[in-house]
Design a protein around this motif. Structure first.
Motif, PDB file in Angstrom:
ATOM      1  N   GLU A   1      87.853  22.437  85.548  1.00  6.73           N
ATOM      2  CA  GLU A   1      87.327  22.720  84.212  1.00  6.73           C
ATOM      3  C   GLU A   1      85.876  23.178  84.284  1.00  6.73           C
ATOM      4  O   GLU A   1      85.361  23.768  83.331  1.00  6.73           O
ATOM      5  CB  GLU A   1      87.451  21.468  83.339  1.00  6.73           C
ATOM      6  CG  GLU A   1      87.296  21.712  81.856  1.00  6.73           C
ATOM      7  CD  GLU A   1      88.572  22.230  81.191  1.00  6.73           C
ATOM      8  OE1 GLU A   1      88.859  21.813  80.065  1.00  6.73           O
ATOM      9  OE2 GLU A   1      89.269  23.060  81.806  1.00  6.73           O
TER      10      GLU A   1
ATOM     11  N   ASP B   1      86.047  26.768  84.356  1.00  6.48           N
ATOM     12  CA  ASP B   1      86.669  27.064  83.075  1.00  6.48           C
ATOM     13  C   ASP B   1      85.601  27.082  81.967  1.00  6.48           C
ATOM     14  O   ASP B   1      85.489  28.036  81.186  1.00  6.48           O
ATOM     15  CB  ASP B   1      87.713  25.979  82.803  1.00  6.48           C
ATOM     16  CG  ASP B   1      88.764  26.404  81.806  1.00  6.48           C
ATOM     17  OD1 ASP B   1      88.397  27.089  80.852  1.00  6.48           O
ATOM     18  OD2 ASP B   1      89.933  26.031  81.981  1.00  6.48           O
TER      19      ASP B   1
ATOM     20  N   ILE C   1      90.902  33.078  83.096  1.00  6.81           N
ATOM     21  CA  ILE C   1      91.299  31.669  82.984  1.00  6.81           C
ATOM     22  C   ILE C   1      92.474  31.486  82.026  1.00  6.81           C
ATOM     23  O   ILE C   1      92.960  30.354  81.854  1.00  6.81           O
ATOM     24  CB  ILE C   1      90.129  30.776  82.524  1.00  6.81           C
ATOM     25  CG1 ILE C   1      89.581  31.249  81.168  1.00  6.81           C
ATOM     26  CG2 ILE C   1      89.033  30.756  83.576  1.00  6.81           C
ATOM     27  CD1 ILE C   1      88.535  30.318  80.570  1.00  6.81           C
TER      28      ILE C   1
ATOM     29  N   TRP D   1      93.766  27.575  82.031  1.00  7.55           N
ATOM     30  CA  TRP D   1      92.830  26.658  81.371  1.00  7.55           C
ATOM     31  C   TRP D   1      93.513  25.384  80.875  1.00  7.55           C
ATOM     32  O   TRP D   1      92.949  24.281  80.983  1.00  7.55           O
ATOM     33  CB  TRP D   1      92.118  27.358  80.212  1.00  7.55           C
ATOM     34  CG  TRP D   1      93.009  27.701  79.053  1.00  7.55           C
ATOM     35  CD1 TRP D   1      93.668  28.872  78.843  1.00  7.55           C
ATOM     36  CD2 TRP D   1      93.361  26.839  77.953  1.00  7.55           C
ATOM     37  NE1 TRP D   1      94.413  28.809  77.689  1.00  7.55           N
ATOM     38  CE2 TRP D   1      94.243  27.579  77.123  1.00  7.55           C
ATOM     39  CE3 TRP D   1      93.024  25.540  77.590  1.00  7.55           C
ATOM     40  CZ2 TRP D   1      94.780  27.052  75.953  1.00  7.55           C
ATOM     41  CZ3 TRP D   1      93.564  25.005  76.428  1.00  7.55           C
ATOM     42  CH2 TRP D   1      94.422  25.761  75.625  1.00  7.55           C
TER      43      TRP D   1
ATOM     44  N   ASN E   1      94.249  22.977  83.671  1.00  7.48           N
ATOM     45  CA  ASN E   1      93.045  22.281  84.136  1.00  7.48           C
ATOM     46  C   ASN E   1      92.789  21.007  83.335  1.00  7.48           C
ATOM     47  O   ASN E   1      92.278  20.012  83.871  1.00  7.48           O
ATOM     48  CB  ASN E   1      91.835  23.205  84.023  1.00  7.48           C
ATOM     49  CG  ASN E   1      91.921  24.395  84.966  1.00  7.48           C
ATOM     50  OD1 ASN E   1      92.718  24.404  85.891  1.00  7.48           O
ATOM     51  ND2 ASN E   1      91.101  25.407  84.717  1.00  7.48           N
TER      52      ASN E   1
ATOM     53  N   SER F   1      82.740  25.609  74.877  1.00  5.63           N
ATOM     54  CA  SER F   1      82.607  25.476  76.331  1.00  5.63           C
ATOM     55  C   SER F   1      81.236  24.916  76.686  1.00  5.63           C
ATOM     56  O   SER F   1      81.100  24.086  77.588  1.00  5.63           O
ATOM     57  CB  SER F   1      82.795  26.836  77.014  1.00  5.63           C
ATOM     58  OG  SER F   1      84.082  27.350  76.800  1.00  5.63           O
TER      59      SER F   1
END
Length: 334
Positions: free
Chosen positions: A22, A25, A49, A53, A56, A123
Motif C-alpha cells: 500500500e 499504492d 495500480i 490496489w 493490497n 492517498s
C-alpha cells in the motif's frame, strides 16, 4: 517461543506487507496530483495500480483481524484511544475505493477530475496518519492501570508523531515514484525517476532524524540493526534510481519500508502499547493476548489460508507486470 510471541511476529509481518504494497499504492495516488500533467497521464498512473490496489488492502484487513483475535486488549485500547485518526483513515479508504471504481463511469472531465482529486487526498491523508499512529504506539501513550487510553486527540499530535507522519508520507511517495518509473514508459517514466531523486533526498533527511530519535528513546540492540538496514537500503535505492536501475531501486525502497516497520516492532517488544504514565501499566504480548486455545486455532487457519492468498496475489502482479504509457490509452476513452 510462546504462541503470543509468534503472533506478535506474524502481525509485524502483516503490517510490513501492507506498508510495502500500500506504500507505493498511496504514493501513486499522491503522484496523480504532483507528477501527472494531463488527463492521459493521470489515467496511466491510476492504471499502474488499478488491478492490484484492492488486493493490497487485504493485508490491512488481515493485520487488523489478527490483532483483534490474537491481542484483543491491544485492539480495544488502540481503536478506542486512536478512534478519530483511525476513523479518518477508514473513511479515506472507503472514498478512495469508490473513486477508483466511479472515476470512469462518466466521460465528462469535471466528473473525472473530482474523483482524481479524491484519490489524491485520500492517498495523502492515510500516508500521514499511519505514520502518526505508529509513532505514538512506539513512543508510548497515556494508558492507565485499567489498560485504557486516557489521553486526548491532541496528545497524539506531538512533534515526534508529526515527524513520523511526514516520514511515512515522504517514504511512500518515494516508493510510489520508483514504482511509477518501473511501470511506465515515455516522458512520465523520466519525470518519475527525476522526482524520485528529489523526494528520496528529502526522505533520507527526515527518516534519519526520525530513526535516530526512535532509537534514542525506545530502541535496543535489535532495533539498531534494523535502523542501519533501513538507512543502507534507502541509500542503495537512491543510488539505483540515479543509475536507472528501477527494479533494484524499487526492491531497496521496499527493504527500507520493511526495515522501518521491523524497527518499530523490535523497539516495542515485549510491549505492544507502552504506557507513559507508568511502565507497569503497559500492554505487553503476555497481558494483552488471547487464550492459548484461540491462538492455536488461529495458527492452523493462517497456515492454510495465508499461502493461498499470497500465491493468488503474486499471480495477479505477474499477469499485470508490463509497462504502460499514454500511447496505450485509446483516444477519447474514459
Amino acid at each position: 517461543m510462546h504462541l503470543h510471541d509468534a503472533w506478535f511476529v506474524i502481525i509485524a509481518v502483516l503490517w510490513t506487507g501492507y506498508f510495502f504494497l500500500e506504500g507505493f499504492d498511496f504514493g501513486i495516488g499522491v503522484l496523480t496530483g504532483v507528477l501527472a500533467r494531463d488527463r492521459a497521464e493521470r489515467r496511466v498512473l491510476i492504471n499502474t495500480i488499478g488491478p492490484v490496489w484492492d488486493g493490497n488492502e487485504v493485508w490491512l484487513l488481515s493485520a487488523g483481524g489478527a490483532t483483534f483475535a490474537a491481542f484483543p486488549d491491544w485492539y480495544a485500547t488502540l481503536f478506542s484511544g486512536f478512534y478519530l485518526p483511525l476513523l479518518l483513515i477508514l473513511v479515506c479508504l472507503i472514498v478512495r475505493g469508490v473513486a477508483f471504481e466511479y472515476r470512469a463511469k462518466r466521460a465528462e472531465e469535471r466528473w473525472q477530475r473530482a474523483w482524481e482529486r479524491a484519490i489524491f487526498v485520500t492517498s495523502l491523508v492515510p500516508a500521514v496518519l499511519w505514520g502518526v499512529a505508529f509513532a505514538n504506539i512506539v513512543h508510548g501513550v497515556k494508558i492507565d492501570a485499567h489498560q485504557e487510553y486516557v489521553g486526548g486527540f491532541w496528545d497524539l499530535l506531538n512533534p515526534y508523531a508529526l515527524l513520523g507522519g511526514l516520514v511515512t508520507l515522504a517514504l511512500f511517495t518515494f516508493h510510489g515514484a520508483v514504482f511509477a518509473s518501473l511501470k511506465t514508459v515515455g516522458p512520465i517514466r523520466d519525470r518519475a525517476r527525476a522526482l524520485a531523486t528529489r523526494v528520496g533526498a528529502v526522505t533520507a533527511v527526515l527518516a534519519l532524524v526520525f530513526l535516530i530519535w526512535t532509537q534514542a528513546h525506545s530502541g535496543n540492540g535489535r532495533s539498531l540493526v534494523a535502523m542501519l538496514v533501513a538507512v543502507a537500503a534507502l541509500v542503495l535505492a537512491l543510488a539505483a534510481n540515479l543509475a536507472g536501475r528501477e527494479g533494484w531501486s524499487f526492491a531497496f525502497s521496499g527493504v527500507t519500508i520493511a526495515a522501518v516497520v521491523a524497527m518499530f516492532f523490535l523497539a516495542l517488544f515485549p510491549d505492544v502499547m507502552p504506557s507513559t504514565l507508568n511502565p507497569a501499566w503497559s500492554l505487553t504480548v503476555g497481558n494483552a493476548s488471547a487464550t492459548p486455545y484461540t491462538l492455536r486455532i488461529m495458527t492452523w487457519c493462517a497456515g492454510v489460508a495465508a499461502p493461498l492468498v499470497m500465491l493468488y496475489q503474486g499471480w495477479t502482479y505477474w499477469v499485470f507486470r508490463k509497462r504502460i504509457g499514454t500511447q496505450h490509452i485509446a483516444e477519447g476513452a474514459h
